[in-house]
Motif scaffolding. Structure first.
Motif, PDB file in Angstrom:
ATOM      1  N   GLY A   1      33.778  21.285 -13.343  1.00  0.00           N
ATOM      2  CA  GLY A   1      34.424  22.502 -12.868  1.00  0.00           C
ATOM      3  C   GLY A   1      35.683  22.201 -12.066  1.00  0.00           C
ATOM      4  O   GLY A   1      36.707  22.874 -12.214  1.00  0.00           O
ATOM      5  N   ALA A   2      35.622  21.201 -11.221  1.00  0.00           N
ATOM      6  CA  ALA A   2      36.795  20.810 -10.432  1.00  0.00           C
ATOM      7  C   ALA A   2      37.901  20.285 -11.341  1.00  0.00           C
ATOM      8  O   ALA A   2      39.080  20.597 -11.134  1.00  0.00           O
ATOM      9  N   LEU A   3      37.544  19.510 -12.335  1.00  0.00           N
ATOM     10  CA  LEU A   3      38.527  18.992 -13.281  1.00  0.00           C
ATOM     11  C   LEU A   3      39.186  20.127 -14.066  1.00  0.00           C
ATOM     12  O   LEU A   3      40.403  20.124 -14.263  1.00  0.00           O
ATOM     13  N   ALA A   4      38.404  21.106 -14.484  1.00  0.00           N
ATOM     14  CA  ALA A   4      38.956  22.248 -15.218  1.00  0.00           C
ATOM     15  C   ALA A   4      39.935  23.029 -14.345  1.00  0.00           C
ATOM     16  O   ALA A   4      40.973  23.488 -14.819  1.00  0.00           O
ATOM     17  N   PHE A   5      39.630  23.182 -13.063  1.00  0.00           N
ATOM     18  CA  PHE A   5      40.527  23.893 -12.149  1.00  0.00           C
ATOM     19  C   PHE A   5      41.845  23.139 -11.982  1.00  0.00           C
ATOM     20  O   PHE A   5      42.911  23.743 -11.974  1.00  0.00           O
ATOM     21  N   VAL A   6      41.790  21.829 -11.873  1.00  0.00           N
ATOM     22  CA  VAL A   6      43.005  21.021 -11.729  1.00  0.00           C
ATOM     23  C   VAL A   6      43.865  21.117 -12.985  1.00  0.00           C
ATOM     24  O   VAL A   6      45.080  21.299 -12.904  1.00  0.00           O
ATOM     25  N   VAL A   7      43.248  21.024 -14.141  1.00  0.00           N
ATOM     26  CA  VAL A   7      43.996  21.112 -15.400  1.00  0.00           C
ATOM     27  C   VAL A   7      44.617  22.501 -15.544  1.00  0.00           C
ATOM     28  O   VAL A   7      45.765  22.638 -15.982  1.00  0.00           O
ATOM     29  N   LEU A   8      43.886  23.540 -15.161  1.00  0.00           N
ATOM     30  CA  LEU A   8      44.413  24.902 -15.211  1.00  0.00           C
ATOM     31  C   LEU A   8      45.619  25.059 -14.296  1.00  0.00           C
ATOM     32  O   LEU A   8      46.634  25.642 -14.677  1.00  0.00           O
ATOM     33  N   SER A   9      45.540  24.525 -13.097  1.00  0.00           N
ATOM     34  CA  SER A   9      46.652  24.621 -12.158  1.00  0.00           C
ATOM     35  C   SER A   9      47.882  23.879 -12.657  1.00  0.00           C
ATOM     36  O   SER A   9      49.009  24.357 -12.526  1.00  0.00           O
ATOM     37  N   ILE A  10      47.679  22.728 -13.238  1.00  0.00           N
ATOM     38  CA  ILE A  10      48.806  21.953 -13.764  1.00  0.00           C
ATOM     39  C   ILE A  10      49.440  22.665 -14.954  1.00  0.00           C
ATOM     40  O   ILE A  10      50.664  22.779 -15.039  1.00  0.00           O
ATOM     41  N   SER A  11      48.628  23.179 -15.857  1.00  0.00           N
ATOM     42  CA  SER A  11      49.181  23.812 -17.049  1.00  0.00           C
ATOM     43  C   SER A  11      49.840  25.153 -16.733  1.00  0.00           C
ATOM     44  O   SER A  11      50.729  25.584 -17.453  1.00  0.00           O
ATOM     45  N   ALA A  12      49.442  25.808 -15.653  1.00  0.00           N
ATOM     46  CA  ALA A  12      50.062  27.084 -15.283  1.00  0.00           C
ATOM     47  C   ALA A  12      51.448  26.864 -14.695  1.00  0.00           C
ATOM     48  O   ALA A  12      52.268  27.784 -14.702  1.00  0.00           O
ATOM     49  N   ASN A  13      51.734  25.674 -14.196  1.00  0.00           N
ATOM     50  CA  ASN A  13      53.006  25.407 -13.529  1.00  0.00           C
ATOM     51  C   ASN A  13      53.941  24.510 -14.324  1.00  0.00           C
ATOM     52  O   ASN A  13      54.938  24.038 -13.790  1.00  0.00           O
TER      53      ASN A  13
END
Length: 46
Positions: A13-25
């Protein structure tokens, strides 16, 4: 076994959140096309 599974799921879950944040920016690496992001991802932009 349950403790290991819970630990694994928390890390995923933490990894998915990090990837989401990176891809959104970031922008697309493709020159010709950048797909449209869903509106819910815009909440994670800086």
């Amino acid at each position: 076994m349950k403790k290991v599974l819970n630990l694994l799921l928390k890390n995923v879950g933490a990894l998915a959140f990090v990837v989401l944040s990176i891809s959104a920016n970031t922008t697309s690496n493709w020159i010709a096309y950048q797909g449209k992001l869903p509106n819910r991802i815009k909440d994670f932009e800086k």
